[in-house]
Design an enzyme around this catalytic site. Structure first.
Site, PDB file in Angstrom:
ATOM      1  N   LYS A   1      -5.576  10.482   9.662  1.00 37.81           N
ATOM      2  CA  LYS A   1      -6.464  11.516   9.548  1.00 37.81           C
ATOM      3  C   LYS A   1      -7.625  11.300   9.309  1.00 37.81           C
ATOM      4  O   LYS A   1      -8.647  12.107   9.870  1.00 37.81           O
ATOM      5  CB  LYS A   1      -6.047  11.694   7.643  1.00 37.81           C
ATOM      6  CG  LYS A   1      -4.523  12.396   7.558  1.00 37.81           C
ATOM      7  CD  LYS A   1      -4.535  12.432   5.722  1.00 37.81           C
ATOM      8  CE  LYS A   1      -3.133  12.975   5.440  1.00 37.81           C
ATOM      9  NZ  LYS A   1      -2.928  14.280   5.424  1.00 37.81           N
TER      10      LYS A   1
ATOM     11  N   HIS B   1      -8.811   1.260   6.129  1.00 36.69           N
ATOM     12  CA  HIS B   1      -8.091   1.059   4.845  1.00 36.69           C
ATOM     13  C   HIS B   1      -6.798   1.683   5.015  1.00 36.69           C
ATOM     14  O   HIS B   1      -7.049   2.943   5.297  1.00 36.69           O
ATOM     15  CB  HIS B   1      -8.588   1.066   3.572  1.00 36.69           C
ATOM     16  CG  HIS B   1      -7.864   1.172   2.484  1.00 36.69           C
ATOM     17  ND1 HIS B   1      -6.964   0.086   2.120  1.00 36.69           N
ATOM     18  CD2 HIS B   1      -7.763   2.222   1.557  1.00 36.69           C
ATOM     19  CE1 HIS B   1      -6.329   0.534   0.855  1.00 36.69           C
ATOM     20  NE2 HIS B   1      -6.575   1.886   0.806  1.00 36.69           N
TER      21      HIS B   1
ATOM     22  N   ASP C   1      13.524  14.478   3.279  1.00 35.31           N
ATOM     23  CA  ASP C   1      13.818  14.185   4.403  1.00 35.31           C
ATOM     24  C   ASP C   1      13.310  12.868   4.888  1.00 35.31           C
ATOM     25  O   ASP C   1      11.987  12.759   4.707  1.00 35.31           O
ATOM     26  CB  ASP C   1      13.098  15.592   5.210  1.00 35.31           C
ATOM     27  CG  ASP C   1      13.402  15.482   6.796  1.00 35.31           C
ATOM     28  OD1 ASP C   1      13.908  14.261   7.249  1.00 35.31           O
ATOM     29  OD2 ASP C   1      13.190  16.405   7.314  1.00 35.31           O
TER      30      ASP C   1
ATOM     31  N   THR D   1       4.360   5.153  -1.391  1.00 32.68           N
ATOM     32  CA  THR D   1       3.185   4.254  -0.917  1.00 32.68           C
ATOM     33  C   THR D   1       2.905   3.021  -1.868  1.00 32.68           C
ATOM     34  O   THR D   1       1.696   2.705  -1.717  1.00 32.68           O
ATOM     35  CB  THR D   1       1.831   5.340  -1.005  1.00 32.68           C
ATOM     36  OG1 THR D   1       1.646   5.629  -2.168  1.00 32.68           O
ATOM     37  CG2 THR D   1       2.064   6.429  -0.321  1.00 32.68           C
TER      38      THR D   1
ATOM     39  N   SER E   1     -10.728   3.674  -4.316  1.00 27.36           N
ATOM     40  CA  SER E   1     -10.802   4.732  -5.201  1.00 27.36           C
ATOM     41  C   SER E   1     -11.752   4.454  -6.385  1.00 27.36           C
ATOM     42  O   SER E   1     -11.705   3.451  -6.869  1.00 27.36           O
ATOM     43  CB  SER E   1      -9.408   5.215  -5.854  1.00 27.36           C
ATOM     44  OG  SER E   1      -8.395   5.642  -4.809  1.00 27.36           O
TER      45      SER E   1
ATOM     46  N   CYS F   1      -9.061  -0.716  -4.113  1.00 26.90           N
ATOM     47  CA  CYS F   1      -8.910  -1.381  -2.787  1.00 26.90           C
ATOM     48  C   CYS F   1     -10.093  -1.951  -2.070  1.00 26.90           C
ATOM     49  O   CYS F   1      -9.965  -2.450  -1.084  1.00 26.90           O
ATOM     50  CB  CYS F   1      -7.987  -0.160  -1.902  1.00 26.90           C
ATOM     51  SG  CYS F   1      -6.674   0.478  -2.619  1.00 26.90           S
TER      52      CYS F   1
ATOM     53  N   SER G   1      -7.503  12.218  -3.484  1.00 23.89           N
ATOM     54  CA  SER G   1      -7.896  11.012  -3.082  1.00 23.89           C
ATOM     55  C   SER G   1      -8.129  10.651  -1.593  1.00 23.89           C
ATOM     56  O   SER G   1      -9.115   9.992  -0.923  1.00 23.89           O
ATOM     57  CB  SER G   1      -7.131   9.738  -3.621  1.00 23.89           C
ATOM     58  OG  SER G   1      -5.980   9.602  -2.850  1.00 23.89           O
TER      59      SER G   1
ATOM     60  N   ASN H   1       1.637  -0.373   1.068  1.00 23.28           N
ATOM     61  CA  ASN H   1       0.061  -0.505   0.610  1.00 23.28           C
ATOM     62  C   ASN H   1      -0.134  -1.727   0.086  1.00 23.28           C
ATOM     63  O   ASN H   1       0.687  -2.295  -0.923  1.00 23.28           O
ATOM     64  CB  ASN H   1      -0.310   0.661  -0.301  1.00 23.28           C
ATOM     65  CG  ASN H   1      -1.749   0.745  -0.772  1.00 23.28           C
ATOM     66  OD1 ASN H   1      -2.573  -0.070  -0.127  1.00 23.28           O
ATOM     67  ND2 ASN H   1      -2.030   1.785  -1.500  1.00 23.28           N
TER      68      ASN H   1
ATOM     69  N   GLU I   1      -6.611  -5.386  -7.734  1.00 26.17           N
ATOM     70  CA  GLU I   1      -6.675  -4.451  -8.782  1.00 26.17           C
ATOM     71  C   GLU I   1      -5.361  -4.428  -9.461  1.00 26.17           C
ATOM     72  O   GLU I   1      -4.940  -3.576 -10.407  1.00 26.17           O
ATOM     73  CB  GLU I   1      -6.908  -3.141  -8.173  1.00 26.17           C
ATOM     74  CG  GLU I   1      -6.050  -2.622  -7.152  1.00 26.17           C
ATOM     75  CD  GLU I   1      -6.175  -1.234  -6.449  1.00 26.17           C
ATOM     76  OE1 GLU I   1      -6.016  -0.243  -7.486  1.00 26.17           O
ATOM     77  OE2 GLU I   1      -6.410  -1.137  -5.348  1.00 26.17           O
TER      78      GLU I   1
END
Ligand code: COA
Length: 388
Positions: free
Chosen positions: A242, A233, A29, A152, A307, A111, A201, A275, A79
């Site tokens: 979040k 970030h 979706d 992402t 990470s 990152c 993560s 990203n 990275e």
């Protein structure tokens, strides 16, 4: 003495894929990608572009000829390194025609490393205030076709000049760094794509934000009321929401309203590119400064996360000339060309990657000045098309 970000410039590829097209191709979706993940488009990377060409394009936009001669050190944070030994910064230094008496180095920690580069640059400028340090965050976020992380992906570079008496953001003394050995995202030497425990993560990210933000408040006595915005970030823009909501909870006072509105302003450009790994926080900062309700003299908090994992919370005071140090972000995003799913997949599979043999790529006519022309005798061939 004030030290911080004097100016910023952004570069990405000339192509993008819409998240509606990706969702359709993957049987999802579209609202999962548009709302649930919070992305609208992602940069599509042709084989002639990589972290070196993107970094050079961002650096070229950033520097005047006078500044080019004044750069004492170039640090490329990435990275998505293209060599296990030689620094990306050496290629970029050549393409940007920096003085040979320049320190050139690459740094890595997922990152996070652009933030480390900025802190190291602050130290260099504190020792020699006349020096200008060029920090470029450049990455290609590559998870793989038909993977959970595909939505992402993204690519681009943010170049920043770190100087005394900066025009954009004066970085404050207190910062809180936090590190733990965590396997939430990594890329073994033999792999072109990242390995990720995606849900884990996001939880580690929020934990690192809480740890660094709480300690920052203890050390400074500051609270949310002392900030006009928090920049996060943004591996995908929902991640910032979040983290902010983990702090705001049920709050809906004027401070919470301002924080939420400025997060949307930060997310605006990141929604369009995807990203950038190391550069995401700094593209977000540019987007916040272009689209947000921010005034000179106000404090902006920055949460950096890589990470593996390393996090850092720090802050800066917005300076009076900040608009002049931002470039043409909106025009640049609008000038890109849409490609369909099949073209995205073709480009994805055409990368040089870990190939050992000689390769010559067709010279593109898409206006990109710095290109990866191919590989010869195990050496990547970088070309400035303005010189041919
Ligand atoms: N409409 C609106 N929202 C929808 C939806 C729809 N039709 N379908 C799903 N969603 C929402 C889900 O509720 C979820 O929201 P939430 O996270 O707020 O709960 C979100 O979309 C994602 O759905 P989910 O099923 O969790 O997606 P996923 O299993 O494909 O995983 C990631 C998402 C981010 C974990 C995955 O893309 C990934 O691994 N990315 C790379 C890792 C990364 O970027 N980590 C960040 C820290 S550095």
């Amino acid at each position: 003495m004030k030290i911080g970000i004097d100016k910023l410039a952004f570069a990405t590829t000339p192509y993008y894929l819409t998240m509606e097209d990706l969702a359709q191709g993957r049987g999802e979706d579209p609202n999962k990608y548009l709302i649930g993940i919070g992305q609208d488009r992602q940069a599509v990377v042709p084989p002639t572009q990589d972290v070196v060409t993107l970094a050079a394009a961002a650096g070229e936009k950033l520097l005047t000829n006078e500044e080019r001669d004044q750069v004492s050190t170039i640090i490329v944070a990435t990275e998505s390194g293209i060599d296990n030994s030689k620094a990306t910064a050496i290629y970029v230094k050549r393409l940007l025609k920096l003085n040979d008496f320049t320190r050139a180095v690459e740094i890595k920690e997922a990152c996070y490393s652009a933030t480390a580069a900025i802190q190291f640059a602050r130290g260099l400028v504190a020792l020699k205030p006349q020096e200008k340090v060029l920090v470029i965050a450049s990455d290609v976020a590559r998870y793989g076709l038909n993977t959970g992380g595909e939505v992402t992906q993204g690519a681009g570079a943010v170049a920043m000049l770190i100087t005394a008496n900066p025009r954009v953001l004066a970085i404050e003394e207190t910062s809180v760094a936090y590190a733990k050995d965590v396997m939430d995202f990594w890329r073994p030497l033999y792999s072109e794509e990242a390995m990720v425990d995606g849900k884990y993560s996001t939880n580690v990210y929020i934990d690192f934000f809480k740890q660094t933000w709480t300690r920052y408040q203890q050390l400074t006595g500051q609270t949310l009321a002392d900030f006009t915005a928090l920049a996060f970030h943004l591996p995908f823009t929902k991640m910032g929401k979040k983290a902010l909501e983990a702090e705001l909870g049920e709050r809906d006072d004027t401070i919470a309203t301002r924080m939420r509105a400025n997060l949307k302003a930060e997310q605006a450009a990141c929604r369009q590119v995807g990203n950038l790994y190391t550069g995401s926080l700094y593209l977000g900062l540019m987007s916040l400064l272009v689209n947000g309700d921010v005034q000179p003299g106000e404090r902006i908090g920055l949460f950096s996360y890589g990470s593996g994992s390393e996090g850092e919370f720090y802050a800066g005071i917005l300076q009076s000339g900040y608009q002049a140090g931002l470039g043409d972000l909106s025009e640049q995003l609008a000038a890109r060309k849409r490609v369909d799913l099949a073209t995205y997949e073709k480009n994805f599979n055409a990368q040089l990657g870990l190939k050992e043999e000689d390769v010559t790529f067709e010279t593109p006519t898409d206006g990109q000045r710095f290109i990866l022309a191919g590989q010869k005798n195990h050496q990547r061939q970088y070309v400035d098309l303005n010189e041919d």
